[in-house]
Design a protein around this motif. Sequence first.
Motif, PDB file in Angstrom:
ATOM      1  N   ASP A  55       0.784  -1.231   0.000  1.00 39.42           N
ATOM      2  CA  ASP A  55       0.000   0.000   0.000  1.00 39.42           C
ATOM      3  C   ASP A  55       0.821   1.288   0.000  1.00 39.42           C
ATOM      4  O   ASP A  55       0.264   2.364   0.141  1.00 39.42           O
ATOM      5  CB  ASP A  55      -0.943   0.023   1.206  1.00 39.42           C
ATOM      6  CG  ASP A  55      -0.201  -0.170   2.528  1.00 39.42           C
ATOM      7  OD1 ASP A  55       1.028  -0.377   2.490  1.00 39.42           O
ATOM      8  OD2 ASP A  55      -0.858  -0.114   3.584  1.00 39.42           O
ATOM      9  N   LEU A  56       2.165   1.210  -0.178  1.00 41.08           N
ATOM     10  CA  LEU A  56       2.973   2.425  -0.200  1.00 41.08           C
ATOM     11  C   LEU A  56       4.028   2.347  -1.308  1.00 41.08           C
ATOM     12  O   LEU A  56       4.505   1.266  -1.654  1.00 41.08           O
ATOM     13  CB  LEU A  56       3.669   2.644   1.151  1.00 41.08           C
ATOM     14  CG  LEU A  56       2.775   3.023   2.341  1.00 41.08           C
ATOM     15  CD1 LEU A  56       3.611   3.119   3.614  1.00 41.08           C
ATOM     16  CD2 LEU A  56       2.028   4.322   2.083  1.00 41.08           C
ATOM     17  N   TRP A 101       7.843   7.599   1.766  1.00 42.37           N
ATOM     18  CA  TRP A 101       6.798   6.617   1.501  1.00 42.37           C
ATOM     19  C   TRP A 101       5.557   7.389   1.052  1.00 42.37           C
ATOM     20  O   TRP A 101       5.035   8.228   1.808  1.00 42.37           O
ATOM     21  CB  TRP A 101       6.498   5.807   2.761  1.00 42.37           C
ATOM     22  CG  TRP A 101       7.569   4.824   3.108  1.00 42.37           C
ATOM     23  CD1 TRP A 101       7.563   3.493   2.847  1.00 42.37           C
ATOM     24  CD2 TRP A 101       8.798   5.080   3.792  1.00 42.37           C
ATOM     25  NE1 TRP A 101       8.712   2.888   3.312  1.00 42.37           N
ATOM     26  CE2 TRP A 101       9.497   3.850   3.903  1.00 42.37           C
ATOM     27  CE3 TRP A 101       9.401   6.225   4.334  1.00 42.37           C
ATOM     28  CZ2 TRP A 101      10.729   3.737   4.523  1.00 42.37           C
ATOM     29  CZ3 TRP A 101      10.631   6.122   4.940  1.00 42.37           C
ATOM     30  CH2 TRP A 101      11.286   4.896   5.034  1.00 42.37           C
ATOM     31  N   ALA A 143       1.628   7.730  -0.829  1.00 38.27           N
ATOM     32  CA  ALA A 143       0.352   7.047  -1.055  1.00 38.27           C
ATOM     33  C   ALA A 143       0.153   6.858  -2.554  1.00 38.27           C
ATOM     34  O   ALA A 143       0.276   7.824  -3.319  1.00 38.27           O
ATOM     35  CB  ALA A 143      -0.795   7.865  -0.466  1.00 38.27           C
ATOM     36  N   VAL A 150       3.403   9.872   3.234  1.00 35.07           N
ATOM     37  CA  VAL A 150       2.872   9.222   4.426  1.00 35.07           C
ATOM     38  C   VAL A 150       3.943   9.138   5.508  1.00 35.07           C
ATOM     39  O   VAL A 150       3.665   9.374   6.695  1.00 35.07           O
ATOM     40  CB  VAL A 150       2.339   7.815   4.068  1.00 35.07           C
ATOM     41  CG1 VAL A 150       1.802   7.104   5.318  1.00 35.07           C
ATOM     42  CG2 VAL A 150       1.245   7.913   3.008  1.00 35.07           C
ATOM     43  N   HIS A 151       5.164   8.786   5.115  1.00 36.44           N
ATOM     44  CA  HIS A 151       6.294   8.730   6.066  1.00 36.44           C
ATOM     45  C   HIS A 151       7.519   9.340   5.393  1.00 36.44           C
ATOM     46  O   HIS A 151       7.638   9.320   4.161  1.00 36.44           O
ATOM     47  CB  HIS A 151       6.627   7.280   6.454  1.00 36.44           C
ATOM     48  CG  HIS A 151       5.476   6.502   7.002  1.00 36.44           C
ATOM     49  ND1 HIS A 151       4.937   6.734   8.244  1.00 36.44           N
ATOM     50  CD2 HIS A 151       4.761   5.476   6.462  1.00 36.44           C
ATOM     51  CE1 HIS A 151       3.936   5.901   8.457  1.00 36.44           C
ATOM     52  NE2 HIS A 151       3.807   5.125   7.387  1.00 36.44           N
TER      53      HIS A 151
END
Length: 934
Positions: free
Chosen positions: A616-617, A628, A630, A637-638
Motif C-alpha cells: 500500500d505504499l 513513503w 500514497a 505518508v512517512h
Amino acid sequence: MEALRQDDPRRFGRFTALARFDEQASAVRYVARDTASGETALVTAARPELAAVPVFSRRFRAEARTAERLAGGWVSPPLETGKAAGTPGDGPEPLWTAAGYVPALPLDEAVGIAGPLPERVVRVLGAGIAETLSRVHATGAALQGLAPGTVLLAADGPRLTAFGPLGAAASAEAGPEDRLSVRLGYLTPEQIAGEEVSAASDLFVLGLLLAYAATGATPFTEGPAEGASRRIAEDEPELDGVPQELRELIASCLAKDPAERPSAGTVAAELALEGAAGLARGGWLPEPLAAAVADQEARVRALEAPAAGGAETPGTDGAPGTDGTPSADGAPCADRTPGTDGAPGAAGTFDAEEAPGAETAGPGGIEEDRGTTRFLNTGPRPPRNDTPTTQLALPQGAAAPPPPALAPTAQQAPAAPGASAAPGTPAALSAPAAPGGAPQPGHPYAAPGSVPPAGPPHGGPTPYPAAALPAGAGGAGAGGGGPMVSLPLPPAPAPAPDPGASRRTLLTIAAAAVGGLVVGGGAMAALGSGETAAATDDKPAPKPRRTLPGQAPEPRWTYTHPASEAPPLTAAVWQDELLVLTGESQAAAVDLRTGKRRWQRADAAKGQAALAAGTDLVFVASPTEFLWLAPKDGKVVHRVRYTEAFDDLAVGPLAGSSGPVIWFTASHTVTVKAPKPKKGKKKGKDKQVPEAFFLAYDIVRRKELWRTPVPAGRAPGTPSYRVAAERSADILVRQRSASLTPAEVRAAKRKGSVRSFDQKTGKLLWTKQYGAATPEAATAGDEDGTLYAAVGTDLEAFEADTAKPLWRVEGTEGSVYGTPLIAGPLVHTTESSQSVGAVDRESGRLVWRRSTEVPAPGNAPAITLSSSEKTLIAADAVQVTAFAADSGERLWKFQDIGAAEPKGATVSAPYRVLTVGKTAIVQRERSFYAFPVA
C-alpha cells in the motif's frame, strides 16, 4: 561527379569544396574536405536565387533540423550548418549544410548502370528506407523526401539524403514578390484529390520507388500524359515486372486508400526481418554497382583542393546550379533552372553536336575543367538523367523533339581549338545511346553479357511532349513547365513565424512529374513566413492493418511527459498498477491501465527508482531522505531523513533490492587526530578521512538491519556497489569501476573483484577475482553459486565460491559482452556487436545468437525479459527488438525518433524497457509506449 565551376563556392565553413557531387532542383551538392582533419563531407548548398526567398530559407533550415534528429542508421550525421565563406562574386551567399560523406550512388544512376535491381537489393533498399520512415512517422510527421535522386546506394546499405519537399523537389523556381514554386516528383492519390499528406503518403511513394528499382519504370507508365492523374487515382499499378515475392507488399503500399497501406515498420519487417543491415551484410550490391561505388571512393580520395580563382572552361555559363547539358540521347536536359541562360522561361538547351564549347572528350571519355579539379581517368559515366522526369521511364515515342538551338551568347561562345570539354558535357557525345537503354559499349560498370529488358531506357527517361503539359502557374510560356496543385507541406519543425514577414510570401508546391506524372488544376497553397500546415484529425478511423511478422504490436497506450518539465531521470513499475517517474523537479505516477497521469509530487524530486513498500505504499529514495508515498494521490505518508536515521551519513545510490530489503552504501568524513609527537618534535595536523559503510534496510518496517564498514571509494568517499547475485546465505557485490580509488586499481592489478556479504549480519565473508575479468567487466550470478563474467571478448562461467572456471563462450571479434540475464536453464547474453543470444547454464552450449541489426556499433543492448520469460527485449540507442526467448526468433522491432525538444534540439536518449505482466513499457526520454508481450 564533375569539376567545380568558376562561380562555385570554394569554402563552406571549415570545408574546402573539391568537386560537384550532383545537382538538385533546389541545391547543388559538393564533395568537400576539412584540410585540417582530413574529414570528407557532402555539402548541400542552396541555390543562391532560392536562398534569397525567406520561406525557402526557413524551410531549408527546418529540413536540416529534421536531418539532425534522424542522424544515425541510414542517415549520415550532419557535421556543420551555416553560410558559405569565400564565395566568388557579389551574389548572395547560399545556405548550406554538411553531412558525413559516404561513397554511394543515387538510385536513378544505379538503375541507369545496372538496369532493374535484383530482389535482394530491392529488399535491402526498401527495408533501410522504411526503418528511417518509421522513426519519422512515430512523431506524427510525414517525410516527403523520397525520390530516386535522394536515395543513395552505399556498400553497406542505403542512405537517405532529403528530409522534406525541398530536398526531393523535381524543380524549384523563385518568382516575383517572394514567391517560390516547388514541383514535387511523385504524387499520391490523396494529393491529387487535394487532401493533406500523411505518413501513408510516404508509403505510397516508397512503393513507387521499389517498383522503379525492381523494373526500371514506375507502375503508372502506360497511357497519355493527360491521363496520368486519373491512372494514379483510379487504375491498378502495373507490377508484372516486379518479382513475385515483392509484388503483394508493393501493391499494398500503392493502395488508393491511405488507411489500407501498411506502416513503415511493417514494410521494414516484411522486406528484411533481420533488418536492412543484416540482409546487406557480406555485400548487397551487384558487381557493376559495387565497382562504381569503389571507383567513386577512389576518385574522391584523389581529389585535391582547387587553386583559388581557377579559370573556367570556355563554353560554360558559370552560374552555380546550371550546366546547359544535353541528355545522353540528345533530348533536352531539364537540369537548368529556367531563365538562367538569359532567355526568361526558355530551356536554353543545345543538341549534342551543337553545344558551344563542347568537343570530343579526352581519353577515357572523362571531361575536365583544366582550371579546377582533375579526376581519375576511369572511363565514361552512366547516362545522365533528366532530373524532372527521372523516376518514370516512358515509351520511346513519347519523347519530344528538341527545341531549336538558341544562338550562342557571349558566355556560350564556341570553344577555341584544343579547349577541354565543358563540365557537364556527356562523355563520348558521338556515341548514340544503345537501344532499350543498355549500357554503351565499353561502359566500365556494365555487367558482362547483361541483356537489358525490353522497353524504355532505365536511367534516362524522356519527358512527355511539351504539348501535353498544361500551362504553368504563370500561364503559357511561364517558367516552370508544369501544372500547379495545392499540396500542404508536411509537419516540420520551424522557427517561430516572423510577424513582419510579408503575407504574400508563398510556397507553391506544384505537381510536375518526376516520372512524367502530370496533373492539372488546383489552387495554390499559401504559407506565410515559413508556417507549417497543421494536421487534422477529422478523418475516419483507418481500417485494421494486417498483422505481419516483425511488425511492432499496437501499443495499449502512449504517454508523453510534459515539455514544461525536465525529462524523467528514472522509471519504475509499482505493484502492476503505477509507472512512477522521478525527475529534477518532481516525481509523477502514470496509471498502467490507461496511460494517464495520476499525480505528481515535488517532495520526491531527483529520487531513485521507486519500489513497493508492502502492498500500500510507494518507496522513493530522494537525495536527502527516504519517502513513503500514497499510491492514490502521491501524498507523503512517512519520511526518514538521512541526517536523523544514519548519523549524518551521505547516502549513495542503491546497490539492489530483494522484497522489502534494500542495500546501499553511505559515507561520512571523520577527523583522525595526529599522533602525539615525540619529544622535541612538532605535532602533526589532524586529518579528514572518509569512512564508508554498506547497509541493509527494511523499507516495510522502516528499520536498519545491519551496517558493515567497507573501503572508502573515490572522493567524496562513498563507493558505488551493484548486487550481482543474491543467494540464500549471502549476496555477491561488485564495486562500480568509476568509484574505485587509483590505489585499489593498482593493488588489484587491473582485475575486478567480487565481495560476499552475509545476508543476516552483513559480515564480509570473502573477496575474490575471476580470471582476467577487469573492474569494468559485466558480471551477474545465479542462486546456484555460478558467476558469469565478461572476459576479453568472451563470456565465462565460474564457481562463485572457488573462482574455478566452468565454461567459456566465444564472442564476436572486437566486441565485449554486456550484463547477462539468467532465467531458467538459459543465460541470455548481449554484446556490443549488437547481438543477443542464449547459452545453456550447465554446459555453456550456445543455444542461439541473433543480431538486432542496428547499423552503428555502440554499447551492448540492455536486455529485459517479459514476466512470463517468453520474450527477450533488447534496447539500445537506435531501436527496441523483441525475440522469442527460447528460440531467438525475431518477433518485432520498434523505432521512435523521440519527443523533440523546444527549438529543435536533437533527441538522442537511448531506449529503456520495463516489463510488467503481459506489458512492456518502452521509454525514450519523454515518450512511453505500452506494448503487449507474451
